[in-house]
Write a protein that holds these residues in place. Structure first.
Motif, PDB file in Angstrom:
ATOM      1  N   UNK A   1       0.852  -1.192   0.000  1.00  0.00           N
ATOM      2  CA  UNK A   1       0.000   0.000   0.000  1.00  0.00           C
ATOM      3  C   UNK A   1       0.883   1.235   0.000  1.00  0.00           C
ATOM      4  N   UNK A   2       1.063   1.875  -1.176  1.00  0.00           N
ATOM      5  CA  UNK A   2       1.973   3.014  -1.292  1.00  0.00           C
ATOM      6  C   UNK A   2       1.669   4.177  -0.357  1.00  0.00           C
ATOM      7  N   UNK A   3       0.396   4.377  -0.007  1.00  0.00           N
ATOM      8  CA  UNK A   3       0.074   5.513   0.856  1.00  0.00           C
ATOM      9  C   UNK A   3       0.547   5.301   2.297  1.00  0.00           C
ATOM     10  N   UNK A   4       1.006   4.094   2.626  1.00  0.00           N
ATOM     11  CA  UNK A   4       1.607   3.852   3.939  1.00  0.00           C
ATOM     12  C   UNK A   4       3.050   4.366   3.999  1.00  0.00           C
ATOM     13  N   UNK A   5       3.653   4.654   2.856  1.00  0.00           N
ATOM     14  CA  UNK A   5       5.026   5.182   2.813  1.00  0.00           C
ATOM     15  C   UNK A   5       4.979   6.600   3.364  1.00  0.00           C
ATOM     16  N   UNK A   6       5.715   6.854   4.436  1.00  0.00           N
ATOM     17  CA  UNK A   6       5.617   8.157   5.103  1.00  0.00           C
ATOM     18  C   UNK A   6       6.107   9.308   4.229  1.00  0.00           C
ATOM     19  N   UNK A   7       6.896   9.016   3.196  1.00  0.00           N
ATOM     20  CA  UNK A   7       7.420  10.070   2.332  1.00  0.00           C
ATOM     21  C   UNK A   7       6.816  10.033   0.927  1.00  0.00           C
ATOM     22  N   UNK A   8       5.641   9.419   0.777  1.00  0.00           N
ATOM     23  CA  UNK A   8       5.044   9.278  -0.554  1.00  0.00           C
ATOM     24  C   UNK A   8       4.766  10.639  -1.196  1.00  0.00           C
ATOM     25  N   UNK A   9       4.347  11.624  -0.430  1.00  0.00           N
ATOM     26  CA  UNK A   9       4.070  12.954  -0.978  1.00  0.00           C
ATOM     27  C   UNK A   9       5.350  13.578  -1.518  1.00  0.00           C
ATOM     28  N   UNK A  10       6.439  13.446  -0.779  1.00  0.00           N
ATOM     29  CA  UNK A  10       7.725  13.982  -1.231  1.00  0.00           C
ATOM     30  C   UNK A  10       8.204  13.249  -2.481  1.00  0.00           C
ATOM     31  N   UNK A  11       7.991  11.945  -2.548  1.00  0.00           N
ATOM     32  CA  UNK A  11       8.370  11.180  -3.738  1.00  0.00           C
ATOM     33  C   UNK A  11       7.593  11.683  -4.967  1.00  0.00           C
ATOM     34  N   UNK A  12       6.306  11.942  -4.797  1.00  0.00           N
ATOM     35  CA  UNK A  12       5.493  12.484  -5.898  1.00  0.00           C
ATOM     36  C   UNK A  12       6.028  13.851  -6.309  1.00  0.00           C
ATOM     37  N   UNK A  13       6.355  14.669  -5.347  1.00  0.00           N
ATOM     38  CA  UNK A  13       6.872  16.015  -5.621  1.00  0.00           C
ATOM     39  C   UNK A  13       8.180  15.932  -6.426  1.00  0.00           C
ATOM     40  N   UNK A  14       9.063  15.042  -6.044  1.00  0.00           N
ATOM     41  CA  UNK A  14      10.350  14.879  -6.735  1.00  0.00           C
ATOM     42  C   UNK A  14      10.126  14.411  -8.163  1.00  0.00           C
ATOM     43  N   UNK A  15       9.282  13.419  -8.352  1.00  0.00           N
ATOM     44  CA  UNK A  15       9.003  12.925  -9.704  1.00  0.00           C
ATOM     45  C   UNK A  15       8.408  13.998 -10.591  1.00  0.00           C
ATOM     46  N   UNK A  16       7.461  14.740 -10.056  1.00  0.00           N
ATOM     47  CA  UNK A  16       6.828  15.831 -10.811  1.00  0.00           C
ATOM     48  C   UNK A  16       7.863  16.884 -11.201  1.00  0.00           C
ATOM     49  N   UNK A  17       8.764  17.206 -10.273  1.00  0.00           N
ATOM     50  CA  UNK A  17       9.806  18.200 -10.541  1.00  0.00           C
ATOM     51  C   UNK A  17      10.751  17.749 -11.649  1.00  0.00           C
ATOM     52  N   UNK A  18      10.841  16.444 -11.863  1.00  0.00           N
ATOM     53  CA  UNK A  18      11.682  15.902 -12.930  1.00  0.00           C
ATOM     54  C   UNK A  18      10.892  15.664 -14.221  1.00  0.00           C
ATOM     55  N   UNK A  19       9.705  16.221 -14.308  1.00  0.00           N
ATOM     56  CA  UNK A  19       8.928  16.132 -15.538  1.00  0.00           C
ATOM     57  C   UNK A  19       8.140  14.847 -15.707  1.00  0.00           C
ATOM     58  N   UNK A  20       7.982  14.089 -14.646  1.00  0.00           N
ATOM     59  CA  UNK A  20       7.231  12.833 -14.722  1.00  0.00           C
ATOM     60  C   UNK A  20       5.759  13.064 -14.415  1.00  0.00           C
ATOM     61  N   UNK A  21       4.913  12.273 -15.089  1.00  0.00           N
ATOM     62  CA  UNK A  21       3.494  12.220 -14.719  1.00  0.00           C
ATOM     63  C   UNK A  21       3.386  11.100 -13.696  1.00  0.00           C
TER      64      UNK A  21
END
Length: 179
Positions: free
Chosen positions: A65-85
């Motif tokens: 369950x990915x939403x259990x990862x305490x840093x999932x929001x930061x991971x999304x932010x990093x991916x988005x900053x690198x041009x990823x959907x």
């Protein structure tokens, strides 16, 4: 003789960011797993430029369950900053309380697993009371926030007769894609 011009398609990268799970689904080997592995922010930050250079433009987080990862929001932010959907496949239990943070971080789509036409049946299959209602509430909220809401369903002898009802529920919730 010349070779025909071929356009390279954008690539998808699926990353299991953890194995731990808060559901007890009969169809998954990691039901209620408490495995401690977490894909780290440092590893993801290191991976993103390499993935982009290799043609990756879409990243999907899976689990457990990915939403259990305490840093999932930061991971999304990093991916988005690198041009990823960025997208996440989730059971939806934690989605209502994380929807706004995920949308603000740039999440492009969320895929919630729903396997019954009602809370009574879905929660029974997933052995997780409250999961259906939380998943639907989360789907509605992310849609309001501009994140594409999607649903995946495992269909079998246990639930095929409920698919018309599930389709009605998903349409009312604003789900745009159902697989």
């Amino acid at each position: 003789m010349s070779t025909p011009h071929m356009t390279e398609r954008d690539r998808y990268l699926f990353i299991r960011i953890l194995e731990a799970c808060n559901a007890d689904c009969f169809m998954f080997e990691f039901a209620l797993s408490r495995d401690t592995f977490r894909f780290s922010v440092a590893d993801f930050t290191d991976l993103m430029p390499k993935a982009h250079a290799a043609g990756v433009r879409y990243v999907r987080f899976t689990g457990g369950e990915p939403l259990m990862h305490t840093e999932v929001v930061e991971l999304v932010r990093i991916g988005t900053a690198h041009g990823m959907r960025m997208s996440i496949i989730t059971n939806g239990m934690m989605l209502p309380r994380k929807a706004e943070q995920l949308a603000e971080a740039g999440l492009a789509q969320i895929i919630v697993s729903l396997d019954g036409g009602s809370a009574k049946t879905h929660d029974l299959y997933r052995r997780s009371p409250g999961m259906f209602d939380n998943g639907l509430a989360g789907l509605r909220r992310v849609a309001e926030l501009g994140v594409l809401p999607r649903v995946n369903t495992v269909v079998g002898p246990h639930n095929y007769a409920e698919m018309p009802e599930l389709q009605r529920v998903l349409t009312e919730a604003g789900v745009k894609q159902w697989e």
